[in-house]
Design an enzyme around this catalytic site. Structure first.
Site, PDB file in Angstrom:
ATOM      1  N   GLY B  43       0.806  -1.208   0.000  1.00  0.00           N
ATOM      2  CA  GLY B  43       0.000   0.000   0.000  1.00  0.00           C
ATOM      3  C   GLY B  43       0.844   1.265   0.000  1.00  0.00           C
ATOM      4  O   GLY B  43       0.627   2.172  -0.814  1.00  0.00           O
ATOM      5  N   SER B  71      -6.962  -9.075  -3.145  1.00  0.00           N
ATOM      6  CA  SER B  71      -7.367  -8.148  -2.077  1.00  0.00           C
ATOM      7  C   SER B  71      -6.386  -6.986  -1.907  1.00  0.00           C
ATOM      8  O   SER B  71      -6.691  -6.014  -1.220  1.00  0.00           O
ATOM      9  CB  SER B  71      -7.491  -8.891  -0.742  1.00  0.00           C
ATOM     10  N   LEU B  73      -5.413  -5.151  -4.450  1.00  0.00           N
ATOM     11  CA  LEU B  73      -5.584  -4.203  -5.549  1.00  0.00           C
ATOM     12  C   LEU B  73      -6.470  -3.013  -5.196  1.00  0.00           C
ATOM     13  O   LEU B  73      -6.509  -2.032  -5.940  1.00  0.00           O
ATOM     14  CB  LEU B  73      -6.149  -4.939  -6.770  1.00  0.00           C
ATOM     15  N   CYS B 172      15.318   8.568  16.436  1.00  0.00           N
ATOM     16  CA  CYS B 172      14.979   7.432  15.568  1.00  0.00           C
ATOM     17  C   CYS B 172      13.641   6.845  15.991  1.00  0.00           C
ATOM     18  O   CYS B 172      13.005   7.297  16.946  1.00  0.00           O
ATOM     19  CB  CYS B 172      16.094   6.398  15.571  1.00  0.00           C
ATOM     20  N   CYS B 175      13.294   5.881  19.512  1.00  0.00           N
ATOM     21  CA  CYS B 175      13.131   6.983  20.458  1.00  0.00           C
ATOM     22  C   CYS B 175      11.655   7.209  20.769  1.00  0.00           C
ATOM     23  O   CYS B 175      11.306   7.712  21.839  1.00  0.00           O
ATOM     24  CB  CYS B 175      13.729   8.272  19.896  1.00  0.00           C
ATOM     25  N   CYS B 189      -3.919  -4.797   8.712  1.00  0.00           N
ATOM     26  CA  CYS B 189      -4.943  -4.340   7.764  1.00  0.00           C
ATOM     27  C   CYS B 189      -5.900  -5.474   7.388  1.00  0.00           C
ATOM     28  O   CYS B 189      -7.085  -5.232   7.130  1.00  0.00           O
ATOM     29  CB  CYS B 189      -4.279  -3.774   6.511  1.00  0.00           C
TER      30      CYS B 189
END
Lengths: 65, 270
Positions: B43, B71, B73, B172, B175, B189
Protein backbone atom coordinates in the site's frame (compact mmCIF):
# COMPACT_ATOMS: atom_id res chain seq x y z
CA UNK A 1 -5.25 14.02 39.35
CA UNK A 2 -6.70 15.44 36.16
CA UNK A 3 -4.85 14.46 33.01
CA UNK A 4 -5.45 15.48 29.41
CA UNK A 5 -4.80 12.49 27.17
CA UNK A 6 -4.29 13.41 23.52
CA UNK A 7 -4.59 10.24 21.46
CA UNK A 8 -3.09 11.44 18.20
CA UNK A 9 -5.23 10.76 15.17
CA UNK A 10 -8.20 10.07 17.41
CA UNK A 11 -9.69 11.83 20.43
CA UNK A 12 -8.55 13.97 23.35
CA UNK A 13 -9.79 12.70 26.72
CA UNK A 14 -9.90 14.24 30.18
CA UNK A 15 -9.41 11.68 32.93
CA UNK A 16 -9.47 12.15 36.67
CA UNK A 17 -7.76 9.44 38.70
CA UNK A 18 -6.15 9.30 42.15
CA UNK A 19 -2.33 8.95 41.88
CA UNK A 20 -2.43 7.25 38.48
CA UNK A 21 0.34 5.50 36.60
CA UNK A 22 0.54 6.00 32.85
CA UNK A 23 -0.91 2.51 32.48
CA UNK A 24 -3.92 3.57 34.60
CA UNK A 25 -4.45 6.53 32.31
CA UNK A 26 -4.32 4.27 29.26
CA UNK A 27 -6.83 1.88 30.78
CA UNK A 28 -9.13 4.83 31.49
CA UNK A 29 -9.24 5.64 27.78
CA UNK A 30 -9.59 1.97 26.81
CA UNK A 31 -6.09 1.50 25.40
CA UNK A 32 -3.52 -1.17 26.17
CA UNK A 33 0.13 -0.28 26.85
CA UNK A 34 0.97 -2.93 24.25
CA UNK A 35 -0.53 -0.92 21.41
CA UNK A 36 0.68 2.63 22.14
CA UNK A 37 3.56 4.77 23.30
CA UNK A 38 2.94 7.45 25.93
CA UNK A 39 5.00 10.57 25.30
CA UNK A 40 5.75 13.50 27.57
CA UNK A 41 7.71 16.33 25.99
CA UNK A 42 8.35 14.18 22.94
CA UNK A 43 9.86 11.25 24.86
CA UNK A 44 8.31 7.95 25.86
CA UNK A 45 7.63 7.35 29.54
CA UNK A 46 7.43 3.93 31.25
CA UNK A 47 3.81 2.86 31.66
CA UNK A 48 4.36 1.70 35.24
CA UNK A 49 5.59 5.10 36.43
CA UNK A 50 3.37 7.60 38.28
CA UNK A 51 1.96 10.36 36.10
CA UNK A 52 3.79 13.62 36.65
CA UNK A 53 2.42 15.63 33.77
CA UNK A 54 -1.07 17.02 33.36
CA UNK A 55 -0.86 16.45 29.62
CA UNK A 56 0.28 13.31 27.85
CA UNK A 57 0.43 12.38 24.19
CA UNK A 58 -0.47 8.89 23.09
CA UNK A 59 0.72 7.47 19.77
CA UNK A 60 -0.54 4.20 18.39
CA UNK A 61 2.02 1.64 17.30
CA UNK A 62 0.75 0.81 13.85
CA UNK A 63 2.26 -1.66 11.47
CA UNK A 64 0.17 -1.52 8.35
CA UNK A 65 1.92 -0.75 5.13
CA UNK B 1 17.09 26.57 -17.96
CA UNK B 2 19.34 24.36 -20.05
CA UNK B 3 21.89 22.20 -18.33
CA UNK B 4 24.38 19.95 -20.02
CA UNK B 5 23.84 17.21 -17.43
CA UNK B 6 20.24 16.75 -18.56
CA UNK B 7 19.42 15.46 -22.03
CA UNK B 8 16.77 17.23 -24.13
CA UNK B 9 14.37 14.38 -23.35
CA UNK B 10 15.06 14.73 -19.65
CA UNK B 11 14.62 18.50 -19.82
CA UNK B 12 11.21 17.85 -21.32
CA UNK B 13 10.23 15.05 -18.92
CA UNK B 14 11.29 17.01 -15.84
CA UNK B 15 10.47 20.50 -17.14
CA UNK B 16 7.97 21.20 -14.31
CA UNK B 17 10.72 20.54 -11.81
CA UNK B 18 13.43 22.33 -13.75
CA UNK B 19 11.47 25.58 -13.97
CA UNK B 20 10.99 25.68 -10.20
CA UNK B 21 13.55 27.89 -8.47
CA UNK B 22 13.56 25.49 -5.51
CA UNK B 23 14.41 22.47 -7.69
CA UNK B 24 15.92 23.64 -10.98
CA UNK B 25 18.35 21.63 -13.11
CA UNK B 26 20.66 21.03 -10.15
CA UNK B 27 17.91 19.59 -7.99
CA UNK B 28 16.73 17.39 -10.84
CA UNK B 29 20.29 16.21 -11.46
CA UNK B 30 20.52 15.34 -7.76
CA UNK B 31 17.40 13.20 -8.08
CA UNK B 32 18.80 11.43 -11.14
CA UNK B 33 21.98 10.67 -9.17
CA UNK B 34 20.10 9.42 -6.10
CA UNK B 35 19.38 5.88 -4.98
CA UNK B 36 16.47 4.84 -2.76
CA UNK B 37 15.63 1.48 -1.26
CA UNK B 38 11.86 1.04 -0.93
CA UNK B 39 11.04 -1.58 1.68
CA UNK B 40 7.66 -3.03 0.80
CA UNK B 41 5.82 -2.83 -2.51
CA UNK B 42 2.38 -2.79 -0.96
CA UNK B 43 0.00 0.00 0.00
CA UNK B 44 2.65 2.54 0.98
CA UNK B 45 5.33 1.24 -1.36
CA UNK B 46 3.08 1.68 -4.39
CA UNK B 47 2.74 5.48 -4.29
CA UNK B 48 6.31 5.81 -3.06
CA UNK B 49 7.61 3.89 -6.07
CA UNK B 50 5.32 5.67 -8.50
CA UNK B 51 6.33 9.15 -7.41
CA UNK B 52 10.03 8.39 -7.02
CA UNK B 53 10.00 6.93 -10.51
CA UNK B 54 8.12 9.88 -11.92
CA UNK B 55 10.53 12.26 -10.18
CA UNK B 56 13.45 10.54 -11.83
CA UNK B 57 15.22 9.04 -8.84
CA UNK B 58 18.07 7.32 -10.65
CA UNK B 59 18.16 3.95 -8.90
CA UNK B 60 15.36 2.37 -6.92
CA UNK B 61 15.55 -0.86 -4.95
CA UNK B 62 12.32 -2.75 -4.33
CA UNK B 63 12.24 -5.15 -1.38
CA UNK B 64 9.31 -7.52 -0.95
CA UNK B 65 8.93 -11.26 -0.54
CA UNK B 66 5.21 -11.35 -1.22
CA UNK B 67 3.05 -12.13 -4.23
CA UNK B 68 0.15 -10.03 -5.45
CA UNK B 69 -3.27 -10.99 -4.10
CA UNK B 70 -6.56 -9.71 -5.47
CA UNK B 71 -7.37 -8.15 -2.08
CA UNK B 72 -4.24 -5.97 -2.49
CA UNK B 73 -5.58 -4.20 -5.55
CA UNK B 74 -7.99 -1.98 -3.58
CA UNK B 75 -4.95 0.12 -2.57
CA UNK B 76 -1.70 -1.23 -4.07
CA UNK B 77 -1.85 0.69 -7.31
CA UNK B 78 1.36 -0.43 -9.00
CA UNK B 79 -0.08 -3.93 -9.39
CA UNK B 80 -2.84 -4.91 -11.78
CA UNK B 81 -5.41 -7.65 -12.02
CA UNK B 82 -3.18 -9.65 -14.35
CA UNK B 83 -0.41 -9.57 -11.72
CA UNK B 84 -2.31 -11.66 -9.17
CA UNK B 85 -0.01 -14.48 -8.12
CA UNK B 86 3.15 -12.80 -9.41
CA UNK B 87 5.97 -11.57 -7.15
CA UNK B 88 5.31 -7.98 -6.13
CA UNK B 89 8.88 -7.01 -6.95
CA UNK B 90 8.27 -8.03 -10.57
CA UNK B 91 5.03 -6.15 -11.15
CA UNK B 92 6.30 -3.12 -9.23
CA UNK B 93 9.54 -3.08 -11.22
CA UNK B 94 7.59 -3.24 -14.49
CA UNK B 95 5.44 -0.33 -13.35
CA UNK B 96 8.51 1.76 -12.54
CA UNK B 97 10.38 1.10 -15.77
CA UNK B 98 7.19 1.58 -17.77
CA UNK B 99 6.70 4.97 -16.18
CA UNK B 100 10.27 6.17 -16.48
CA UNK B 101 13.10 4.44 -18.36
CA UNK B 102 15.62 6.75 -16.63
CA UNK B 103 15.20 4.70 -13.47
CA UNK B 104 17.34 1.64 -12.80
CA UNK B 105 15.44 -0.90 -10.71
CA UNK B 106 16.99 -3.44 -8.35
CA UNK B 107 14.64 -6.27 -7.40
CA UNK B 108 15.13 -7.80 -3.97
CA UNK B 109 12.64 -10.61 -3.53
CA UNK B 110 13.30 -11.25 0.13
CA UNK B 111 12.15 -10.40 3.64
CA UNK B 112 14.57 -8.10 5.37
CA UNK B 113 16.17 -9.49 8.49
CA UNK B 114 19.37 -8.97 10.45
CA UNK B 115 21.32 -11.05 7.93
CA UNK B 116 20.16 -9.27 4.80
CA UNK B 117 19.50 -5.68 5.81
CA UNK B 118 23.00 -4.32 6.43
CA UNK B 119 24.45 -4.73 2.94
CA UNK B 120 21.21 -3.58 1.38
CA UNK B 121 20.95 -0.39 3.41
CA UNK B 122 24.60 0.47 2.77
CA UNK B 123 23.99 0.29 -0.98
CA UNK B 124 21.46 3.16 -1.05
CA UNK B 125 21.45 6.86 -0.21
CA UNK B 126 18.09 6.67 1.56
CA UNK B 127 15.60 4.03 2.68
CA UNK B 128 11.82 4.40 2.58
CA UNK B 129 10.10 1.96 4.91
CA UNK B 130 6.59 0.98 3.91
CA UNK B 131 6.76 -2.47 5.45
CA UNK B 132 3.81 -4.15 7.13
CA UNK B 133 5.36 -5.79 10.18
CA UNK B 134 7.26 -4.77 13.28
CA UNK B 135 10.38 -6.95 12.93
CA UNK B 136 11.10 -5.30 9.58
CA UNK B 137 10.44 -1.80 10.94
CA UNK B 138 12.85 -2.33 13.84
CA UNK B 139 15.55 -3.99 11.77
CA UNK B 140 15.36 -1.18 9.19
CA UNK B 141 15.57 1.46 11.93
CA UNK B 142 18.51 -0.16 13.67
CA UNK B 143 20.43 -0.87 10.47
CA UNK B 144 19.94 2.67 9.17
CA UNK B 145 20.98 4.27 12.47
CA UNK B 146 24.09 2.10 12.74
CA UNK B 147 25.00 2.73 9.10
CA UNK B 148 24.13 6.43 9.19
CA UNK B 149 21.61 6.07 6.37
CA UNK B 150 18.57 8.39 6.48
CA UNK B 151 15.16 6.77 6.22
CA UNK B 152 11.52 7.74 5.92
CA UNK B 153 8.99 5.80 7.99
CA UNK B 154 5.29 5.42 7.30
CA UNK B 155 2.50 3.26 8.67
CA UNK B 156 -1.26 3.00 8.21
CA UNK B 157 -4.20 1.77 10.27
CA UNK B 158 -7.86 1.94 9.13
CA UNK B 159 -8.26 5.74 8.57
CA UNK B 160 -5.02 6.80 10.28
CA UNK B 161 -1.49 7.26 9.02
CA UNK B 162 1.87 8.22 10.48
CA UNK B 163 5.03 9.48 8.80
CA UNK B 164 8.40 10.65 10.06
CA UNK B 165 11.94 11.00 8.75
CA UNK B 166 15.14 9.88 10.42
CA UNK B 167 18.31 11.83 9.75
CA UNK B 168 21.65 10.78 11.26
CA UNK B 169 22.12 12.44 14.63
CA UNK B 170 18.38 12.92 15.15
CA UNK B 171 15.74 10.90 16.96
CA UNK B 172 14.98 7.43 15.57
CA UNK B 173 11.93 5.16 15.54
CA UNK B 174 13.05 3.54 18.82
CA UNK B 175 13.13 6.98 20.46
CA UNK B 176 9.35 7.04 20.02
CA UNK B 177 8.57 3.33 20.18
CA UNK B 178 11.33 1.65 22.23
CA UNK B 179 10.02 -1.81 21.46
CA UNK B 180 7.39 -3.54 19.40
CA UNK B 181 4.15 -4.80 20.91
CA UNK B 182 3.79 -8.47 21.76
CA UNK B 183 2.93 -10.37 18.58
CA UNK B 184 -0.80 -10.50 17.99
CA UNK B 185 -1.68 -7.51 20.19
CA UNK B 186 -1.82 -4.98 17.36
CA UNK B 187 -4.16 -5.73 14.49
CA UNK B 188 -3.12 -5.61 10.84
CA UNK B 189 -4.94 -4.34 7.76
CA UNK B 190 -6.24 -7.83 6.99
CA UNK B 191 -8.00 -7.89 10.36
CA UNK B 192 -9.28 -4.32 10.69
CA UNK B 193 -9.44 -3.18 7.08
CA UNK B 194 -7.88 -0.04 5.70
CA UNK B 195 -9.31 2.78 3.62
CA UNK B 196 -7.95 2.10 0.15
CA UNK B 197 -6.88 5.65 -0.59
CA UNK B 198 -5.14 6.11 2.80
CA UNK B 199 -1.75 4.69 1.71
CA UNK B 200 -1.93 6.95 -1.34
CA UNK B 201 -1.85 10.01 0.93
CA UNK B 202 0.68 8.67 3.45
CA UNK B 203 2.89 7.14 0.77
CA UNK B 204 2.73 10.45 -1.10
CA UNK B 205 4.02 12.20 2.02
CA UNK B 206 6.83 9.65 2.30
CA UNK B 207 7.81 10.17 -1.34
CA UNK B 208 7.69 13.93 -0.77
CA UNK B 209 10.16 13.58 2.10
CA UNK B 210 12.50 11.54 -0.10
CA UNK B 211 12.36 14.00 -3.01
CA UNK B 212 12.88 16.98 -0.69
CA UNK B 213 15.89 15.25 0.83
CA UNK B 214 17.70 14.94 -2.49
CA UNK B 215 16.83 18.27 -4.09
CA UNK B 216 17.39 19.49 -1.24
CA UNK B 217 14.52 21.77 -0.23
CA UNK B 218 12.14 22.43 2.65
CA UNK B 219 11.93 21.16 6.20
CA UNK B 220 11.98 17.42 6.77
CA UNK B 221 9.87 15.55 9.33
CA UNK B 222 13.04 14.75 11.22
CA UNK B 223 12.02 15.86 14.69
CA UNK B 224 8.28 15.32 14.46
CA UNK B 225 5.78 12.68 13.45
CA UNK B 226 2.94 13.64 11.16
CA UNK B 227 -0.36 11.98 12.04
CA UNK B 228 -3.06 11.99 9.39
CA UNK B 229 -6.71 11.17 10.04
CA UNK B 230 -8.57 10.56 6.82
CA UNK B 231 -11.95 10.28 8.54
CA UNK B 232 -11.82 13.79 10.01
CA UNK B 233 -9.48 15.02 7.27
CA UNK B 234 -7.10 16.44 9.84
CA UNK B 235 -3.36 16.37 10.36
CA UNK B 236 -1.50 16.66 13.60
CA UNK B 237 2.14 16.75 14.56
CA UNK B 238 3.84 15.08 17.48
CA UNK B 239 7.21 16.56 18.45
CA UNK B 240 9.80 13.80 18.61
CA UNK B 241 12.85 14.26 20.82
CA UNK B 242 16.04 12.27 20.78
CA UNK B 243 15.97 9.87 23.71
CA UNK B 244 19.34 9.94 25.51
CA UNK B 245 18.58 6.42 26.78
CA UNK B 246 17.79 5.05 23.30
CA UNK B 247 19.78 1.81 22.95
CA UNK B 248 20.49 2.51 19.27
CA UNK B 249 21.00 6.28 18.91
CA UNK B 250 21.23 7.46 22.53
CA UNK B 251 24.16 8.90 24.41
CA UNK B 252 25.57 5.47 25.23
CA UNK B 253 24.15 3.07 22.65
CA UNK B 254 24.21 -0.58 23.59
CA UNK B 255 23.33 -1.75 20.10
CA UNK B 256 26.38 -1.50 17.87
CA UNK B 257 25.53 -4.47 15.69
CA UNK B 258 22.30 -6.14 14.64
CA UNK B 259 23.61 -9.28 16.31
CA UNK B 260 22.82 -7.56 19.63
CA UNK B 261 19.06 -7.69 19.01
CA UNK B 262 16.58 -10.49 18.45
CA UNK B 263 14.18 -9.35 15.76
CA UNK B 264 11.29 -11.46 16.93
CA UNK B 265 8.67 -10.86 19.59
CA UNK B 266 9.00 -7.29 20.77
CA UNK B 267 12.41 -6.63 19.12
CA UNK B 268 13.47 -5.42 22.57
CA UNK B 269 17.06 -4.59 23.42
CA UNK B 270 17.84 -6.43 26.64
Amino acid sequence: MQVTVDVKGETTHEVDLPKPTYADVLRAVDLSPHEVSVLVDGRPVPEDQPVESSEVTVLRLIKGG
Amino acid sequence: MTDLSLSPTQLDRYSRHVIMDEVGPDGQANLLDASVCCVGAGGLGSPVLAYLAAAGVGRVGIVDDDTVERSNLQRQVVHGDADVGRPKVDSAAEFVTGLNPDVTVDRHELRLDADTVTDLVADYDLVVDGSDNFPTRYVVNDACVIDGTPFVHGAIYRFEGQATTYLPGGPCYRCVFPEAPEPGTVPDCATTGVLGVLPGVVGGIMATEAVKHFVPVGDPLDDRMLVYDAADMTTDEVPVAKNPDCPVCGDQPTVRSLDDVSYSGTCAVE
